[in-house]
Design an enzyme around this catalytic site. Structure first.
Site, PDB file in Angstrom:
ATOM      1  N   HIS A 149       0.826  -1.209   0.000  1.00  0.00           N
ATOM      2  CA  HIS A 149       0.000   0.000   0.000  1.00  0.00           C
ATOM      3  C   HIS A 149       0.857   1.254   0.000  1.00  0.00           C
ATOM      4  O   HIS A 149       0.439   2.293  -0.488  1.00  0.00           O
ATOM      5  CB  HIS A 149      -0.980  -0.029   1.176  1.00  0.00           C
ATOM      6  CG  HIS A 149      -2.098  -0.991   0.936  1.00  0.00           C
ATOM      7  ND1 HIS A 149      -2.076  -2.269   1.404  1.00  0.00           N
ATOM      8  CD2 HIS A 149      -3.239  -0.864   0.201  1.00  0.00           C
ATOM      9  CE1 HIS A 149      -3.162  -2.899   0.999  1.00  0.00           C
ATOM     10  NE2 HIS A 149      -3.887  -2.076   0.271  1.00  0.00           N
TER      11      HIS A 149
ATOM     12  N   ARG B 129     -10.322   4.407  -0.841  1.00  0.00           N
ATOM     13  CA  ARG B 129      -9.715   3.629   0.247  1.00  0.00           C
ATOM     14  C   ARG B 129      -9.831   4.434   1.544  1.00  0.00           C
ATOM     15  O   ARG B 129      -8.932   5.187   1.907  1.00  0.00           O
ATOM     16  CB  ARG B 129      -8.242   3.358  -0.043  1.00  0.00           C
ATOM     17  CG  ARG B 129      -7.964   2.357  -1.159  1.00  0.00           C
ATOM     18  CD  ARG B 129      -6.478   2.073  -1.257  1.00  0.00           C
ATOM     19  NE  ARG B 129      -6.163   0.921  -2.063  1.00  0.00           N
ATOM     20  CZ  ARG B 129      -5.778   0.987  -3.341  1.00  0.00           C
ATOM     21  NH1 ARG B 129      -5.679   2.136  -3.964  1.00  0.00           N
ATOM     22  NH2 ARG B 129      -5.504  -0.122  -4.003  1.00  0.00           N
TER      23      ARG B 129
ATOM     24  N   GLU C 227     -11.372 -10.511  -4.008  1.00  0.00           N
ATOM     25  CA  GLU C 227      -9.913 -10.457  -3.900  1.00  0.00           C
ATOM     26  C   GLU C 227      -9.346 -11.637  -3.121  1.00  0.00           C
ATOM     27  O   GLU C 227      -8.145 -11.726  -2.901  1.00  0.00           O
ATOM     28  CB  GLU C 227      -9.469  -9.126  -3.286  1.00  0.00           C
ATOM     29  CG  GLU C 227     -10.179  -8.740  -2.002  1.00  0.00           C
ATOM     30  CD  GLU C 227      -9.784  -7.353  -1.486  1.00  0.00           C
ATOM     31  OE1 GLU C 227      -8.807  -6.782  -1.968  1.00  0.00           O
ATOM     32  OE2 GLU C 227     -10.473  -6.864  -0.574  1.00  0.00           O
TER      33      GLU C 227
ATOM     34  N   ASN D 145      -4.637  -6.943  -6.561  1.00  0.00           N
ATOM     35  CA  ASN D 145      -3.448  -6.877  -5.691  1.00  0.00           C
ATOM     36  C   ASN D 145      -3.500  -7.990  -4.649  1.00  0.00           C
ATOM     37  O   ASN D 145      -2.527  -8.696  -4.416  1.00  0.00           O
ATOM     38  CB  ASN D 145      -3.371  -5.527  -4.979  1.00  0.00           C
ATOM     39  CG  ASN D 145      -3.498  -4.377  -5.938  1.00  0.00           C
ATOM     40  OD1 ASN D 145      -3.226  -4.531  -7.118  1.00  0.00           O
ATOM     41  ND2 ASN D 145      -3.926  -3.228  -5.452  1.00  0.00           N
ATOM     42  N   ASP D 146      -4.664  -8.122  -4.026  1.00  0.00           N
ATOM     43  CA  ASP D 146      -4.796  -9.196  -3.042  1.00  0.00           C
ATOM     44  C   ASP D 146      -5.083 -10.537  -3.702  1.00  0.00           C
ATOM     45  O   ASP D 146      -4.607 -11.572  -3.231  1.00  0.00           O
ATOM     46  CB  ASP D 146      -5.899  -8.851  -2.027  1.00  0.00           C
ATOM     47  CG  ASP D 146      -5.367  -7.913  -0.960  1.00  0.00           C
ATOM     48  OD1 ASP D 146      -4.293  -8.201  -0.415  1.00  0.00           O
ATOM     49  OD2 ASP D 146      -6.004  -6.877  -0.702  1.00  0.00           O
TER      50      ASP D 146
ATOM     51  N   CYS E 136     -10.374  -2.959  -9.695  1.00  0.00           N
ATOM     52  CA  CYS E 136      -9.728  -1.792  -9.093  1.00  0.00           C
ATOM     53  C   CYS E 136      -8.331  -2.111  -8.592  1.00  0.00           C
ATOM     54  O   CYS E 136      -7.683  -1.272  -7.973  1.00  0.00           O
ATOM     55  CB  CYS E 136     -10.590  -1.216  -7.977  1.00  0.00           C
ATOM     56  SG  CYS E 136     -10.920  -2.393  -6.663  1.00  0.00           S
TER      57      CYS E 136
HETATM   58  C1  PEP Z   1      -6.713  -4.957  -4.320  1.00  0.00           C
HETATM   59  O1  PEP Z   1      -6.469  -5.771  -3.432  1.00  0.00           O
HETATM   60  O2  PEP Z   1      -6.513  -5.181  -5.533  1.00  0.00           O
HETATM   61  C2  PEP Z   1      -7.259  -3.627  -3.980  1.00  0.00           C
HETATM   62  C3  PEP Z   1      -7.635  -2.789  -4.901  1.00  0.00           C
HETATM   63  O3  PEP Z   1      -7.309  -3.297  -2.664  1.00  0.00           O
HETATM   64  P1  PEP Z   1      -6.035  -2.858  -1.798  1.00  0.00           P
HETATM   65  O4  PEP Z   1      -4.877  -2.668  -2.754  1.00  0.00           O
HETATM   66  O5  PEP Z   1      -6.392  -1.615  -1.108  1.00  0.00           O
HETATM   67  O6  PEP Z   1      -5.832  -4.010  -0.889  1.00  0.00           O
HETATM   68 MG    MG Z   2      -7.240  -5.493  -1.469  1.00  0.00          MG
END
Ligand code: PEP
Ligand code: MG
Length: 577
Positions: free
Chosen positions: A193, A300, A436, A459-460, A507
């Site tokens: 992050h 976020r 995710e 991302n997750d 996202c």
């Molecule tokens: C993700 O996990 O792709 C996401 C957009 O959320 P974050 O990056 O805030 O965990």
């Molecule tokens: Mg995430």
């Protein structure tokens, strides 16, 4: 041209920065190099001596409170620290540094600590070597007392390139308004992050250099080429001019693309794509609108909880959300309920979470359902903001459909309370969820039936599917959005949404990776949400693509996932390069 390449890491946020290095943290307590004016030298020495006295008083108090039946070595441990504090060897050298060189008390103590550590490290006797821990305890105690006297450790950062072992998202938020030029860290991955935030704020950053803080000097001039992950030191005038020219070219290209934001993101064959922005702070709405965002696809909200001691009140939530909703002037705003946990800790950003597997722990929706006192004020504020413009609620880290049911029940309760209070809100506010967690992706049909929209958090999803910690730079090399398992899961979610007639967006960072945008359009994705800066390039790219042709060629890749390496197939088809 002469240059010295000072370090290579992973580019976390593209761009070029030129500035002086500012070494932010050394040792367990954050210390910045700083000096005092000549007429402040004597008061600075007194401040240092006072801090040592206070540390001594604190330790005497601790010693008094030790119960009688406590093993004697605990008391001895404190006695050792008291002896160290009283020993002139600890204070003579820092006082000399303050007096003769004008160092601040903190920086003088840090210099002395570094010198003593080197002595300890040369000791062969293991027992004596471990006394270094005692030194750390004592110095940290004095340092904390000295640092507490300052409001913020982040002064004088304007235009500087920060060097740090690691930075938390909370640190980056603190530095945003200080106008830093960029940052370089020893550790951390590009999907952390911290890195995402840097991209979003347009701060050039290189992470995971494994040694920048050790080999670069505070104050020396650096060039950061974050696109390639390279940090340069000791550059001559030619090199500086070259990078200054590239920096100016980047700015004018962005201006040129911005002048075309009115052109809609439609493919050559007429497929309209929704381009939304990911934001972290209410202020980001300005750049999102300037870059043509058609709404906010991910807000976020957890950043509201950082750099403070207590959670935000309902009114603080409401102030932030209403600013975003009003700023977007009738365009939809997707407010994600707080996703604290793992590398996003509330308060000052201590990223050493207590759990040994924090990404698998009490994070996001799990935390909200366990601690309703955190969740209620946020939901009330989101609902109240929905009276001001189109708002959607998005739930992070869903694993089970019963989590959605629980949230629905809580939202109903909150609505009853708002009715009783005479507050206005959107009674039909859409509730969607982030997909995710692999279990949720595999079960996407069930989620699509319960929710009003889905958003894929790659991302997750990639972290959990490939079992790679997104903040650990040692496993970055395994981060692969084109892994067959990841592609299958993404396809599963898009198909589930299409079958249920529920909008599906993305996202995660994959949504703004130029390599993967054609692939995702070919998979049927029509809503992309990304950091505002990326909207400009992705819009241009979309206007050059042919959605129907991509559907055909991507279909061939997906049908061959069992047989061939998808990256090779995608390259052969010209979808990724
Ligand atoms: C993700 O996990 O792709 C996401 C957009 O959320 P974050 O990056 O805030 O965990
Ligand atoms: Mg995430």
């Amino acid at each position: 041209m002469t240059i010295a390449c000072a370090g290579i890491g992973v580019g976390a946020a593209a761009g070029i920065a030129i500035g002086n290095a500012f070494l932010l943290c050394r040792g367990p307590v954050c210390v910045t190099p700083s000096w005092v004016k000549t007429d402040s030298i004597e008061p600075e020495i007194q401040r240092f001596e006072e801090a040592i006295r206070t540390a001594g008083e604190q330790l005497h108090n601790v010693r008094k409170q030790i119960p009688r039946d406590t093993p004697s070595d605990i008391a001895e441990f404190i006695d050792t620290h008291l002896l160290m504090l009283e020993d002139k060897a600890l204070s003579i050298q820092p006082i000399a540094l303050i007096r003769n060189e004008g160092l601040s008390a903190e920086w003088a103590l840090q210099q002395h600590r570094d010198a003593l550590v080197q002595v300890f490290e040369k000791i062969e006797d293991t027992y004596l070597r471990t006394r270094r821990n005692d030194l750390d305890h004592v110095v940290d105690r004095i340092m904390s007392i000295l640092l507490e006297q300052h409001e913020s450790p982040y002064e004088e950062l304007r235009g500087q390139i920060i060097l740090a072992e690691d930075l938390s998202p909370a640190d980056v938020i603190m530095m945003k308004n200080q106008g830093i030029a960029g940052f370089v860290t020893d550790f951390g991955g590009p999907m952390s992050h911290t890195a995402i935030l840097a991209r979003s704020l347009g701060i050039p950053a290189v992470v995971g250099t494994r040694g920048a803080t050790a080999c670069l000097q505070h104050g020396e001039q650096l060039i950061l080429d974050a696109g390639t992950g390279i940090v340069l030191a000791d550059c001559d005038q030619d090199m500086l001019s070259h990078f200054a020219a590239r920096l100016a070219a980047n700015v004018s290209r962005a201006d040129e693309l911005r002048s075309r934001v009115a052109q809609p993101p439609v493919t050559r064959d007429g497929q309209a794509i929704h381009l939304l922005a990911n934001i972290e702070l209410a202020d980001d709405v300005g750049i999102a609108s300037a870059n043509g965002a058609q709404g906010i696809g991910l807000y976020r909200t957890e950043f509201l909880y950082m750099n403070r001691r207590s959670p935000p009140s309902e009114e603080e939530h409401f102030a932030a959300y209403s600013a975003v909703v009003e700023g977007m002037q009738g365009l939809p705003v997707t407010i994600r309920t707080l996703d604290l946990g793992a590398d996003k800790q509330p308060g000052g950003g201590d990223h050493t979470a207590a759990s040994s597997n924090p990404a698998l722990g009490l994070r996001a929706i799990r935390l909200c359902l366990k601690e309703p006192e955190l969740f209620y004020p946020q939901l009330r504020a989101i609902l109240r903001a929905s009276a001001l413009g189109p708002v959607r609620i998005m739930l992070p880290m869903l694993t089970n459909t019963w989590e959605v049911q629980q949230v629905e029940r809580i939202v109903q309760q909150v609505m009853h309370h708002l009715d009783a209070d005479g507050e206005k809100y959107d009674r039909h506010i859409p509730i969607g969820g982030m997909i995710e967690v692999p279990a949720a992706a595999l079960n996407a049909r069930a989620f699509a039936e319960r929710l009003d929209f889905l958003s894929i958090g790659t991302n997750d999803l990639i972290q959990y599917t490939l079992a790679i910690d997104r903040v650990n730079d040692e496993v970055n090399y395994l981060y692969d959005p084109a892994h067959p398992a990841v592609l299958r899961l993404i396809k599963e979610v898009i198909s589930a949404g299409i079958a249920a007639g529920v909008p599906v967006g993305m996202c995660g960072e994959m949504a703004n990776d130029a390599q993967f945008v054609p692939l995702l359009i070919g998979m049927g994705l029509r809503e992309f949400s990304m950091q505002p800066a990326a909207l400009l390039d992705v819009r241009e790219q979309i206007r050059d693509l042919h959605a129907d042709e991509l559907t055909q060629s991507v279909g061939r890749v997906l049908n061959n996932l069992d047989r061939a390496d998808p990256t090779t197939l995608l390259e052969q088809l010209g979808i990724i390069h």
